[in-house]
Motif scaffolding. Sequence first.
Motif, PDB file in Angstrom:
ATOM      1  N   GLY A 228      40.850 -52.275   0.401  1.00 10.16           N
ATOM      2  CA  GLY A 228      41.930 -52.285  -0.592  1.00 10.16           C
ATOM      3  C   GLY A 228      42.706 -50.980  -0.520  1.00 10.16           C
ATOM      4  N   GLY A 229      43.681 -50.853  -1.392  1.00 10.66           N
ATOM      5  CA  GLY A 229      44.462 -49.624  -1.474  1.00 10.66           C
ATOM      6  C   GLY A 229      43.650 -48.529  -2.149  1.00 10.66           C
ATOM      7  N   ILE A 230      43.996 -47.276  -1.883  1.00  5.23           N
ATOM      8  CA  ILE A 230      43.225 -46.143  -2.409  1.00  5.23           C
ATOM      9  C   ILE A 230      43.266 -46.102  -3.940  1.00  5.23           C
ATOM     10  CG2 ILE A 230      45.102 -44.431  -2.297  1.00  5.23           C
ATOM     11  CD1 ILE A 230      42.900 -42.524  -1.107  1.00  5.23           C
ATOM     12  N   ASP A 231      44.302 -46.678  -4.523  1.00  4.37           N
ATOM     13  CA  ASP A 231      44.409 -46.718  -5.986  1.00  4.37           C
ATOM     14  C   ASP A 231      43.332 -47.610  -6.609  1.00  4.37           C
ATOM     15  OD1 ASP A 231      45.863 -48.707  -4.562  1.00  4.37           O
ATOM     16  OD2 ASP A 231      46.774 -49.378  -6.438  1.00  4.37           O
ATOM     17  N   LEU A 232      42.638 -48.390  -5.794  1.00  6.46           N
ATOM     18  CA  LEU A 232      41.597 -49.273  -6.339  1.00  6.46           C
ATOM     19  C   LEU A 232      40.212 -48.636  -6.366  1.00  6.46           C
ATOM     20  CD1 LEU A 232      42.520 -52.784  -4.838  1.00  6.46           C
ATOM     21  CD2 LEU A 232      43.254 -51.739  -6.978  1.00  6.46           C
ATOM     22  N   VAL A 233      40.081 -47.445  -5.738  1.00  9.97           N
ATOM     23  CA  VAL A 233      38.751 -46.816  -5.679  1.00  9.97           C
ATOM     24  C   VAL A 233      38.184 -46.656  -7.090  1.00  9.97           C
ATOM     25  CG1 VAL A 233      37.482 -44.722  -5.067  1.00  9.97           C
ATOM     26  CG2 VAL A 233      39.199 -45.633  -3.500  1.00  9.97           C
ATOM     27  N   PHE A 234      39.026 -46.117  -7.966  1.00  9.74           N
ATOM     28  CA  PHE A 234      38.619 -45.976  -9.369  1.00  9.74           C
ATOM     29  C   PHE A 234      39.740 -46.480 -10.257  1.00  9.74           C
ATOM     30  CE2 PHE A 234      37.947 -44.090 -13.442  1.00  9.74           C
ATOM     31  CZ  PHE A 234      36.579 -44.170 -13.608  1.00  9.74           C
ATOM     32  N   PRO A 235      39.446 -47.315 -11.247  1.00 12.64           N
ATOM     33  CA  PRO A 235      38.101 -47.767 -11.589  1.00 12.64           C
ATOM     34  C   PRO A 235      37.671 -49.079 -10.914  1.00 12.64           C
ATOM     35  CG  PRO A 235      39.646 -48.435 -13.298  1.00 12.64           C
ATOM     36  CD  PRO A 235      40.446 -47.691 -12.256  1.00 12.64           C
ATOM     37  N   HIS A 236      38.619 -49.797 -10.269  1.00 16.15           N
ATOM     38  CA  HIS A 236      38.300 -51.175  -9.888  1.00 16.15           C
ATOM     39  C   HIS A 236      37.051 -51.302  -9.016  1.00 16.15           C
ATOM     40  CE1 HIS A 236      38.955 -55.385  -9.312  1.00 16.15           C
ATOM     41  NE2 HIS A 236      39.265 -55.285  -8.035  1.00 16.15           N
ATOM     42  N   HIS A 237      37.022 -50.571  -7.902  1.00 19.88           N
ATOM     43  CA  HIS A 237      35.883 -50.748  -7.000  1.00 19.88           C
ATOM     44  C   HIS A 237      34.609 -50.075  -7.519  1.00 19.88           C
ATOM     45  CE1 HIS A 237      38.798 -51.811  -3.505  1.00 19.88           C
ATOM     46  NE2 HIS A 237      38.585 -52.810  -4.318  1.00 19.88           N
ATOM     47  N   GLU A 238      34.785 -48.964  -8.212  1.00 26.55           N
ATOM     48  CA  GLU A 238      33.620 -48.318  -8.845  1.00 26.55           C
ATOM     49  C   GLU A 238      32.945 -49.323  -9.794  1.00 26.55           C
ATOM     50  OE1 GLU A 238      33.167 -44.547  -8.415  1.00 26.55           O
ATOM     51  OE2 GLU A 238      31.230 -45.488  -8.684  1.00 26.55           O
ATOM     52  N   ASN A 239      33.761 -50.023 -10.552  1.00 26.42           N
ATOM     53  CA  ASN A 239      33.233 -50.990 -11.522  1.00 26.42           C
ATOM     54  C   ASN A 239      32.649 -52.220 -10.840  1.00 26.42           C
ATOM     55  OD1 ASN A 239      34.086 -49.172 -13.375  1.00 26.42           O
ATOM     56  ND2 ASN A 239      35.774 -50.398 -14.188  1.00 26.42           N
ATOM     57  N   GLU A 240      33.269 -52.603  -9.733  1.00 29.23           N
ATOM     58  CA  GLU A 240      32.721 -53.739  -8.976  1.00 29.23           C
ATOM     59  C   GLU A 240      31.291 -53.453  -8.512  1.00 29.23           C
ATOM     60  OE1 GLU A 240      34.466 -55.577  -5.585  1.00 29.23           O
ATOM     61  OE2 GLU A 240      36.456 -55.464  -6.441  1.00 29.23           O
ATOM     62  N   ILE A 241      31.085 -52.251  -7.984  1.00 27.60           N
ATOM     63  CA  ILE A 241      29.739 -51.896  -7.512  1.00 27.60           C
ATOM     64  C   ILE A 241      28.765 -51.943  -8.683  1.00 27.60           C
ATOM     65  CG2 ILE A 241      28.270 -50.076  -6.534  1.00 27.60           C
ATOM     66  CD1 ILE A 241      30.671 -49.029  -5.012  1.00 27.60           C
ATOM     67  N   ALA A 242      29.164 -51.327  -9.794  1.00 28.97           N
ATOM     68  CA  ALA A 242      28.280 -51.283 -10.970  1.00 28.97           C
ATOM     69  C   ALA A 242      27.873 -52.697 -11.390  1.00 28.97           C
ATOM     70  CB  ALA A 242      28.994 -50.559 -12.114  1.00 28.97           C
ATOM     71  N   GLN A 243      28.848 -53.599 -11.426  1.00 28.25           N
ATOM     72  CA  GLN A 243      28.554 -54.979 -11.827  1.00 28.25           C
ATOM     73  C   GLN A 243      27.642 -55.667 -10.813  1.00 28.25           C
ATOM     74  OE1 GLN A 243      33.013 -55.701 -13.736  1.00 28.25           O
ATOM     75  NE2 GLN A 243      32.614 -56.150 -11.608  1.00 28.25           N
ATOM     76  N   GLY A 244      28.030 -55.543  -9.537  1.00 32.56           N
ATOM     77  CA  GLY A 244      27.298 -56.246  -8.483  1.00 32.56           C
ATOM     78  C   GLY A 244      25.857 -55.769  -8.369  1.00 32.56           C
ATOM     79  N   VAL A 245      25.635 -54.472  -8.595  1.00 33.66           N
ATOM     80  CA  VAL A 245      24.290 -53.899  -8.490  1.00 33.66           C
ATOM     81  C   VAL A 245      23.461 -54.246  -9.740  1.00 33.66           C
ATOM     82  CG1 VAL A 245      23.022 -51.704  -8.514  1.00 33.66           C
ATOM     83  CG2 VAL A 245      24.916 -52.043  -6.914  1.00 33.66           C
ATOM     84  N   CYS A 246      24.080 -54.088 -10.903  1.00 37.28           N
ATOM     85  CA  CYS A 246      23.329 -54.253 -12.146  1.00 37.28           C
ATOM     86  C   CYS A 246      23.004 -55.713 -12.459  1.00 37.28           C
ATOM     87  CB  CYS A 246      24.086 -53.588 -13.296  1.00 37.28           C
ATOM     88  SG  CYS A 246      24.151 -51.793 -13.068  1.00 37.28           S
ATOM     89  N   ALA A 247      23.837 -56.637 -11.958  1.00 37.74           N
ATOM     90  CA  ALA A 247      23.540 -58.066 -12.180  1.00 37.74           C
ATOM     91  C   ALA A 247      22.213 -58.444 -11.552  1.00 37.74           C
ATOM     92  CB  ALA A 247      24.657 -58.931 -11.611  1.00 37.74           C
TER      93      ALA A 247
END
Length: 470
Positions: A228-247
Motif C-alpha cells: 500500500g501507500g506509505i500513508d497507510l503504515v499508521f494507523p491502517h496497517h498497524e491496526n490490521e496487524i493488531a487485529q489479525g494477531v489478536c483474533a
Amino acid sequence: MSLTLHDTLRREKRVFTPRDPARVTLYVCGPTVYDYAHIGNARPPVVFDVLVRLLRRQYGADAVLYARNVTDVDDKINAKATKEGTPIGDVTARYEAAYLEDMSRLNVTPPDLAPHVTDHMDAIVRQIGAIMEQGCAYAAEGHVLFDVSSYDSYGRLSGRNLDDMIAGARVEVAPYKKNPHDFVLWKPSKEGEPSWPSPWGEGRPGWHIECSAMIEETLGLPIDIHGGGIDLVFPHHENEIAQGVCAHGHAHDPHAHAEYSRYWMHNGFLTVDAEKMSKSTGNVLLLHDLVQNMPGEVVRWALLSAHYRQPLDWNQALLDQSRASLDRLYGALQRAKAKGGAIPADAPEDVVHSLEQDLNTPAAIAGLFSVASAIERAFNDGDNVTGRRGAGRLKAAGDLMGALQSDPDAWFSDGADDALKAEVEALLAERVKARSAKDWPEADRIRDRLSALDVVVMDGPTGATWRINR
Ligand SMILES: [Zn+2]
C-alpha cells in the motif's frame, strides 16, 4: 537470481521467499469508491502491478494470488449518496467502474480477487467477535473498540511507542474510549445510513477491520506480501496487524506479527509541482482526467520513473520526459517493424535483475534504453536479425513494466484519423523532396503546416517519424 524486497516492518531489504512457491499471496489496499481516484492513488496499483508481473515470471502465472479490496462501506460514500439523493450502491458502482476503466488505461492487470466489504460482513463480524473473546476489544455505547494496550507489539510496524503516542495524543477522544488510540471495530449507523446486524447492534464496521477479515477469508494467513501507500503504515496497517494477531490469541507473542503478513511494502508519497495535493489548494489531479488527455502508458511510465519508495513529484517536465522515453523505445520497435518485425526473445537479464533488486524501475528503464541503442546499432550495421531479436527483448522487458505492447505505428499516430494520417504522410513526402532540393522556404512552409496540425516530427537516422502532440 533472487528477488529482494524492502520490508517496512524489519526496515531492511530481505530476500523474498514465499511460504509456498506454488501459491504466492499478495494483498494491496484498494480504493474507497466514492469519487474518482487522484494520481497519488494510482501509484500503488501500478507499482504492485510490476511486482505481480515479476512474481508471475518467477513462480508461474497461476502460482500468484493477488487480492485488491474495494471499500464500499464508508462515511464518505454515505455523504456522497445523501448529497446526490441516490442509493449508496449507485455511487459505489459508478466509481468502481470508473476506477477499473482508468486502471485498464494504465495497463494494470486486474487482481485475481477484488473482495468487497458488503460481501464479507459475516467474516468481519466473526473476526470482531474473536478479538473480543481474546480480551483485546470492548463494547461501549453501541461501539466495539480495539484496546491497543492489550497488544504487546502495538506500534511495531510504524516504529511508534504507545506511551509516547499517549503523551502526544491529538486523536479525537470519545468519552467511551479507554485509551485515546483505541480504534473502532464496529459502530452504530445513523438514521438512513446502511447497517448490518451484529451481536452489538445494527451498525457497520470500522475501516481497518475490513482488510484483516478479508485477508483471512480470501487468502488465508499468513499472506506473503502486504502492500500500500506509505500513508497507510499508521494507523491502517498497524491496526490490521493488531487485529489479525489478536483474533488468534497471540497478543503477547512477540513473533506473532509474522503470522499475519511475511513482508510489508509501501510506496512513497506523490506531490504535484512540489506541493502536497489537497482540495484546499485546488491541485488535485484526477487520474480520470489525465488519461483522457494523454496515453495511459505515459502516465504509467511517469509513475515508474522514480524508485517506488522515493517520493515522486508530478509535473509537466516528468510527463514530457516520459513521453520522450516511450517515443524513443517505440521508435526502435517501429524500425524493427519496418524490417520484418520483432523476433520473440526473453527479457534481458540486467533488466530483470534491476527489477529483482527491490523493483528498481529507474535502473530497468536505463536497461531498456541500452537495448534500444543496440537495436539501432544493429540496423545501422545492416544486421537485421540482431535488430529484430533486440526488439523482441525490448518487448519482453517492456511487458514486465506493463508497457511497449502497442503497435509502434499506432503509438505514434495515436489520436489521428485516417484522413489526418494521409495528410501528414503526404506532407512528410513533400518535405523530403524540398529538403533534398535544398528548397528551405518550402521546407519551412511544410513544417508550419505540420505544426498547425499539431504534429510533432522526429527526425531519425532512417527518416522521420511523427506523432500527434498530446
Ligand atoms: Zn486495507
